[in-house]
Scaffold this motif. Sequence first.
Motif, PDB file in Angstrom:
ATOM      1  N   THR A 139      92.711 -89.005  29.628  1.00  0.00           N
ATOM      2  CA  THR A 139      93.715 -88.074  30.147  1.00  0.00           C
ATOM      3  C   THR A 139      93.087 -87.108  31.137  1.00  0.00           C
ATOM      4  O   THR A 139      93.630 -86.858  32.225  1.00  0.00           O
ATOM      5  N   LEU A 160      99.094 -94.036  27.287  1.00  0.00           N
ATOM      6  CA  LEU A 160      97.861 -94.794  27.079  1.00  0.00           C
ATOM      7  C   LEU A 160      97.723 -95.233  25.624  1.00  0.00           C
ATOM      8  O   LEU A 160      97.385 -96.387  25.333  1.00  0.00           O
ATOM      9  N   LEU A 161      97.992 -94.308  24.694  1.00  0.00           N
ATOM     10  CA  LEU A 161      97.843 -94.640  23.274  1.00  0.00           C
ATOM     11  C   LEU A 161      98.861 -95.677  22.802  1.00  0.00           C
ATOM     12  O   LEU A 161      98.583 -96.448  21.886  1.00  0.00           O
ATOM     13  N   ASP A 209      92.640 -96.868  20.719  1.00  0.00           N
ATOM     14  CA  ASP A 209      91.653 -95.848  21.037  1.00  0.00           C
ATOM     15  C   ASP A 209      90.286 -96.241  20.473  1.00  0.00           C
ATOM     16  O   ASP A 209      90.139 -96.479  19.273  1.00  0.00           O
ATOM     17  N   SER A 211      97.942 -95.155  34.224  1.00  0.00           N
ATOM     18  CA  SER A 211      98.197 -93.789  33.764  1.00  0.00           C
ATOM     19  C   SER A 211      98.500 -92.800  34.881  1.00  0.00           C
ATOM     20  O   SER A 211      99.265 -91.853  34.684  1.00  0.00           O
ATOM     21  N   THR A 234      91.188 -91.472  24.311  1.00  0.00           N
ATOM     22  CA  THR A 234      92.409 -91.323  25.106  1.00  0.00           C
ATOM     23  C   THR A 234      92.501 -89.928  25.707  1.00  0.00           C
ATOM     24  O   THR A 234      92.984 -89.760  26.842  1.00  0.00           O
ATOM     25  N   TYR A 290      98.732 -89.244  27.924  1.00  0.00           N
ATOM     26  CA  TYR A 290      98.102 -89.448  26.615  1.00  0.00           C
ATOM     27  C   TYR A 290      98.942 -90.385  25.746  1.00  0.00           C
ATOM     28  O   TYR A 290      98.423 -91.358  25.176  1.00  0.00           O
ATOM     29  N   ARG A 339      86.619 -98.359  25.507  1.00  0.00           N
ATOM     30  CA  ARG A 339      87.586 -98.231  26.609  1.00  0.00           C
ATOM     31  C   ARG A 339      87.016 -97.476  27.793  1.00  0.00           C
ATOM     32  O   ARG A 339      87.475 -97.673  28.932  1.00  0.00           O
TER      33      ARG A 339
END
Length: 293
Positions: free
Chosen positions: A268, A202-203, A208, A177, A264, A199, A161
Amino acid sequence: MIALEVLQKLYLTACEVELQAFKPGNVSVYADGHDMTVADFRASAEVSAGPLCRPDYSLGEKIYYSIKATREAVGCNTNLGIVLLCAPLIQAASMLASGETLRQALTRVLIQTTVADADWAYRAITLAAPGGLGSSCAEDVREKASVTLLESMKIAAERDRIAFQYSTNYQDIFDFSIGLYYNVMRKRIGRNWAAVSVYAGLLSRFPDSHIERKYGDRFSGMVAAKMASLSDALDRADDPEQLLPLLYRMDQDFKCRGINPGTTADLTVATVLTALLEDALGHGRSASQYDCR
């Protein structure tokens, strides 16, 4: 353009905000984990800030010397992903042309990467020795680079990622994000909780890379579901401190299973840094522009 000392301060602030955010499965002031401590991450931020912001270093040199300093300070891989993501952002902010946005400058930085940048980055990755590194038939980081850093990241984008951010001009951050961050900031409950929202958001949306390198997709669905529920709870909460018992339970559950959403967490930091840089450049955007729910 942002002054050197300001760049360093913003980078250190972004790293500290991420540590102050309770990120289930990851290291924070609420809980250490995975044989790493908050002190390790703070030391890593301090020693990497100088190389990352050094104006006479190329992008690749910024990455390598930041990781070298980190390795010498803490002896483990605490911040490879952070450095890989933050280096281009810092480079872009330091060479911003008149009338240019941060993302436009970032595009220019990425397009202008060289084979030498890739070589420096490969050396940094090998030195950091991230878990589950493995090997690749195309552009193995243990070998000399034959393509630019951007081209190398495009090769790795499907399985990593962080590499995906390079190949898409930081799509996850600029198109998703950072909106979560500004939406929480609008509620005036602080940057730390904005980082938790980033966080979790995104997750809930993207698997991840760090987890999947270790376990494949074994935990991806479970992690996404838990983080979606956390995102909903954060959205509804008038006082996010009330969610601490939930966060402690999630954190213990993840760490008992050996789940560490490290990629992730890196994203962040980069999201917070992006927002801080945009604000410093006078490009900060109103939260009302965003609806990432």
